[in-house]
Design an enzyme around this catalytic site. Structure first.
Site, PDB file in Angstrom:
ATOM      1  N   CYS A 245     -27.569  -8.326  39.389  1.00 17.36           N
ATOM      2  CA  CYS A 245     -28.885  -8.821  39.836  1.00 17.36           C
ATOM      3  C   CYS A 245     -28.745  -9.524  41.170  1.00 17.36           C
ATOM      4  O   CYS A 245     -29.672  -9.522  41.976  1.00 17.36           O
ATOM      5  CB  CYS A 245     -29.470  -9.762  38.789  1.00 17.36           C
ATOM      6  SG  CYS A 245     -28.377 -11.103  38.313  1.00 17.36           S
TER       7      CYS A 245
ATOM      8  N   GLU B 147     -35.242 -13.905  33.628  1.00 17.44           N
ATOM      9  CA  GLU B 147     -34.244 -13.668  34.686  1.00 17.44           C
ATOM     10  C   GLU B 147     -34.372 -12.205  35.065  1.00 17.44           C
ATOM     11  O   GLU B 147     -33.886 -11.329  34.342  1.00 17.44           O
ATOM     12  CB  GLU B 147     -32.829 -13.958  34.165  1.00 17.44           C
ATOM     13  CG  GLU B 147     -32.566 -15.404  33.768  1.00 17.44           C
ATOM     14  CD  GLU B 147     -32.333 -16.317  34.965  1.00 17.44           C
ATOM     15  OE1 GLU B 147     -32.617 -15.916  36.105  1.00 17.44           O
ATOM     16  OE2 GLU B 147     -31.872 -17.451  34.730  1.00 17.44           O
TER      17      GLU B 147
HETATM   18  P1  NDP Z   1     -34.343  -3.590  31.138  1.00 13.66           P
HETATM   19  O1  NDP Z   1     -35.498  -4.389  31.563  1.00 13.66           O
HETATM   20  O2  NDP Z   1     -34.484  -2.136  31.036  1.00 13.66           O
HETATM   21  O3  NDP Z   1     -33.813  -4.089  29.715  1.00 13.66           O
HETATM   22  C1  NDP Z   1     -33.469  -5.432  29.455  1.00 13.66           C
HETATM   23  C2  NDP Z   1     -33.483  -5.660  27.954  1.00 13.66           C
HETATM   24  O4  NDP Z   1     -34.822  -5.594  27.480  1.00 13.66           O
HETATM   25  C3  NDP Z   1     -32.721  -4.596  27.180  1.00 13.66           C
HETATM   26  O5  NDP Z   1     -32.074  -5.188  26.079  1.00 13.66           O
HETATM   27  C4  NDP Z   1     -33.828  -3.676  26.745  1.00 13.66           C
HETATM   28  O6  NDP Z   1     -33.496  -2.889  25.662  1.00 13.66           O
HETATM   29  C5  NDP Z   1     -34.897  -4.681  26.395  1.00 13.66           C
HETATM   30  N1  NDP Z   1     -36.253  -4.156  26.307  1.00 13.66           N
HETATM   31  C6  NDP Z   1     -36.755  -2.988  26.755  1.00 13.66           C
HETATM   32  N2  NDP Z   1     -38.080  -2.886  26.478  1.00 13.66           N
HETATM   33  C7  NDP Z   1     -38.433  -4.029  25.836  1.00 13.66           C
HETATM   34  C8  NDP Z   1     -39.659  -4.555  25.320  1.00 13.66           C
HETATM   35  N3  NDP Z   1     -40.792  -3.885  25.403  1.00 13.66           N
HETATM   36  N4  NDP Z   1     -39.641  -5.775  24.735  1.00 13.66           N
HETATM   37  C9  NDP Z   1     -38.505  -6.491  24.661  1.00 13.66           C
HETATM   38  N5  NDP Z   1     -37.312  -6.051  25.140  1.00 13.66           N
HETATM   39  C10 NDP Z   1     -37.272  -4.843  25.725  1.00 13.66           C
HETATM   40  O7  NDP Z   1     -33.152  -3.972  32.132  1.00 13.66           O
HETATM   41  P2  NDP Z   1     -31.708  -3.316  32.222  1.00 13.66           P
HETATM   42  O8  NDP Z   1     -30.994  -3.465  30.927  1.00 13.66           O
HETATM   43  O9  NDP Z   1     -31.810  -1.975  32.826  1.00 13.66           O
HETATM   44  O10 NDP Z   1     -30.984  -4.316  33.253  1.00 13.66           O
HETATM   45  C11 NDP Z   1     -31.085  -4.186  34.606  1.00 13.66           C
HETATM   46  C12 NDP Z   1     -32.081  -5.174  35.187  1.00 13.66           C
HETATM   47  O11 NDP Z   1     -31.733  -6.480  34.782  1.00 13.66           O
HETATM   48  C13 NDP Z   1     -32.069  -5.192  36.694  1.00 13.66           C
HETATM   49  O12 NDP Z   1     -33.391  -5.230  37.174  1.00 13.66           O
HETATM   50  C14 NDP Z   1     -31.349  -6.481  37.019  1.00 13.66           C
HETATM   51  O13 NDP Z   1     -31.682  -7.039  38.266  1.00 13.66           O
HETATM   52  C15 NDP Z   1     -31.778  -7.355  35.898  1.00 13.66           C
HETATM   53  N6  NDP Z   1     -30.841  -8.445  35.721  1.00 13.66           N
HETATM   54  C16 NDP Z   1     -31.236  -9.712  36.055  1.00 13.66           C
HETATM   55  C17 NDP Z   1     -30.335 -10.751  35.959  1.00 13.66           C
HETATM   56  C18 NDP Z   1     -30.749 -12.138  36.305  1.00 13.66           C
HETATM   57  O14 NDP Z   1     -30.052 -13.046  35.864  1.00 13.66           O
HETATM   58  N7  NDP Z   1     -31.814 -12.372  37.046  1.00 13.66           N
HETATM   59  C19 NDP Z   1     -28.953 -10.544  35.539  1.00 13.66           C
HETATM   60  C20 NDP Z   1     -28.661  -9.179  35.196  1.00 13.66           C
HETATM   61  C21 NDP Z   1     -29.584  -8.182  35.289  1.00 13.66           C
HETATM   62  P3  NDP Z   1     -32.792  -1.454  25.895  1.00 13.66           P
HETATM   63  O15 NDP Z   1     -31.778  -1.591  26.978  1.00 13.66           O
HETATM   64  O16 NDP Z   1     -32.161  -1.215  24.611  1.00 13.66           O
HETATM   65  O17 NDP Z   1     -33.893  -0.536  26.289  1.00 13.66           O
END
Ligand code: NDP
Length: 530
Positions: free
Chosen positions: A282, A248
């Protein structure tokens, strides 16, 4: 304790704690133990053990626990809303309407519907040759589901995914965002309070390295919600391990306003859809295409309504727009605005930081004079910026709305619902709302999932539940003592009979088919030498 696991010794250079910050003030509001990444294999192993016993429990017991969960969520709703607001910055009312409502409703929904949705499903056969078989689909849990979630809906997103995972018989290891560890810990605590077995829902705390370690610990499926950049990394890691995934990812949602729309309603929707959660949803409205004849009036209404919005701390009851999550996100929005201005865009309202309010405040901003050469119109903004573009007609609006690598959600505004439905079917998007926006995310029956760079697979609804089960086709032959026509014992006679069988099945016209029937039956009534 089914929350953060801390069994293995930590290395000297490893992060041992995460600080939770209030984005409105920058103050530290909590500290949480980080999970050493090397602990992940053990944690997934423990989840695997818990899952075996859990999946053996009758579905009605699993549903009963979901009802308990719903009651705990309801009883603790004020506390959940406060934690969500303090850690993510959104107004408390939004925490109640989005995070809390989605969590409670999801628990109740799957408690009610899971027995029907997971019931084995009969598979009727059309082909005469297999009429003697009875068959059905069984839905079996995967095992351990790894859930990696973002900070923007730090309660609704993980709970909305854990609930269907566990009701289907899986265990879960959740990795919340490191920006919202308090919400993550609260999720684990609430499942524990509701009586879910030890190790069934475990929460691991940390940054990207913990998320990566979770994937590398090889759970049976990953449900990832986050950015495109990280999603790609997660998909690559899943592919290496041959683990299926749901992604997502981001969006660049378009809103199409036709000339016959109720402009007062549509402008209120535009302003709310763009600035709720400070634009950090999102499914935020990021681009508006409005028919030229009403563009000026619509834009004026949006400007007036934007200027009335009250900025402040999310815990103040009358705050409508809170801070962004971190200063780095503010800088990203400024960068897009700089690029848009340099290419000729005009800022009609907002466009400035509000350092007087706190480190992460940015004014709700309205921009016109935009085109698709601008980063603002191509990249996800994920901040309080609304770009309005006047178009000649609905056809141009559809073309521009589809001119994006994203395809998460969109909306169409018109008094003519037939026309609205027609436009909806032409939009390249996982969801389209006619005369509403965003709210489908809170509708339990609505599947959520994107196309293109917005990801693959679904969460929520029956389709989201189906992502959390493996389908097994079971086939029972009622003629157990009868060798099959297609088995060995090949000879010229069978060759002729096989052709007659094809004639009887597929030849054009029933006369020809009937005429071949006798010959076809020789495939059945024959001596099997082998
Ligand atoms: P990120 O992609 O930065 O992070 C998402 C999650 O992935 C966090 O828990 C993060 O950890 C973790 N993460 C980071 N690096 C890795 C890795 N290499 N392997 C596995 N996990 C990892 O997104 P954001 O938290 O900044 O969220 C915002 C984004 O999410 C926006 O682009 C938004 O559009 C999208 N989003 C999409 C939704 C949907 O349903 N389509 C709903 C809500 C948001 P950490 O934060 O601790 O770095």
């Amino acid at each position: 304790m089914q929350t953060t696991a801390q069994d293995a010794p930590t290395k000297a250079n490893q992060v041992t704690h995460l600080e939770s910050l209030d984005p409105a003030t920058g103050e530290v509001i909590g500290r949480f133990e980080a999970t050493p990444p090397e602990n992940l294999p053990l944690i997934v192993e423990r989840a695997r053990e818990a899952q075996k016993k859990w999946a053996a429990r009758p579905l009605r017991e699993r549903c009963a626990l979901l009802r308990r969960l719903r009651d705990v969520l309801f009883a603790r709703r004020a506390e959940i809303a406060e934690v969500v607001t303090r850690e993510s910055g959104k107004p408390r009312i939004e925490a109640l309407f989005s995070d809390v409502t989605v969590a409670i409703d999801t628990a109740g929904h799957y408690a009610r519907c899971a027995p029907r949705l997971l019931r084995p499903e009969r598979v009727p056969h059309h082909n005469l040759a297999v009429k003697a078989k009875s068959a059905w689909l069984e839905y079996e849990p995967y095992g351990v589901i790894g859930i990696i979630s973002p900070w923007n809906y730090p309660f609704a997103i993980p709970v909305g995914e854990i609930v269907p995972a566990v009701v289907a018989g899986n265990a879960v290891v959740l990795k919340p965002s490191e920006l919202t560890p308090w919400c993550g810990a609260l999720v684990g605590e609430i499942f524990e309070q509701a009586g879910f077995p030890r190790d069934l829902v475990q929460v691991v705390q940390g940054g990207g390295e913990v998320g990566a370690a979770l994937v590398d610990a090889r759970p049976d499926k990953i449900i990832f919600t986050g950015s495109v950049v990280t999603g790609r990394r997660v998909a690559e890691a899943c592919a290496r391990h041959l683990i299926p995934s749901v992604l997502e990812l981001g969006g660049k949602d378009a809103m199409i306003v036709l000339a016959d729309a109720d402009l007062d309603v549509a402008s209120s929707a535009a302003v709310w859809g763009s600035f709720t959660n400070c634009g950090q949803a999102c499914v935020s409205v990021e681009r508006i295409y409005v028919e030229r004849g009403v563009a000026e009036k619509f834009t004026d209404l949006c400007v007036a309504k934007t200027q009335r919005l009250k900025l402040g701390h999310g815990l103040d009851a009358d705050t409508e727009v809170g801070p962004m999550i971190r200063e780095s996100q503010v800088a990203r929005v400024e960068e897009q605005l700089r690029d848009a201005r340099a290419r000729g865009a005009r800022v009609l309202s907002g466009g400035q930081r509000r350092a007087d309010l706190g480190p992460c405040f940015f004014e709700p901003t309205l921009v016109t004079g935009v085109d698709h050469s601008m980063r603002l119109m191509q990249e996800e903004t994920f901040g309080p910026v609304l770009a309005i573009s006047a178009v000649e007609n609905a056809g141009e609006a559809v073309r521009l709305a589809n001119d994006s690598e994203f395809g998460l959600a969109a909306s169409v505004w018109t008094r003519d619902t037939r026309r609205g439905k027609g436009i909806a079917s032409r939009l390249k998007s996982g969801a389209v709302m006619v005369n509403d926006a965003l709210s489908y995310f809170g509708i339990c029956e609505a599947p959520h999932g994107g196309r293109g760079a917005s990801g693959w697979g679904h969460t929520h609804s029956r389709l989201g539940l189906m992502e959390l089960v493996q389908v097994k086709y079971v086939d029972v032959d009622r003629l157990a003592r009868w060798p099959k026509s297609w088995w060995f014992g090949y000879d010229q006679e069978l060759s002729v009979a096989a052709d007659a069988f094809l004639e009887a099945m597929f030849a054009p016209g029933w006369r020809r088919r009937l005429a071949s029937l006798r010959g076809a039956l020789k495939t059945v009534f024959r001596g099997h030498r082998i």
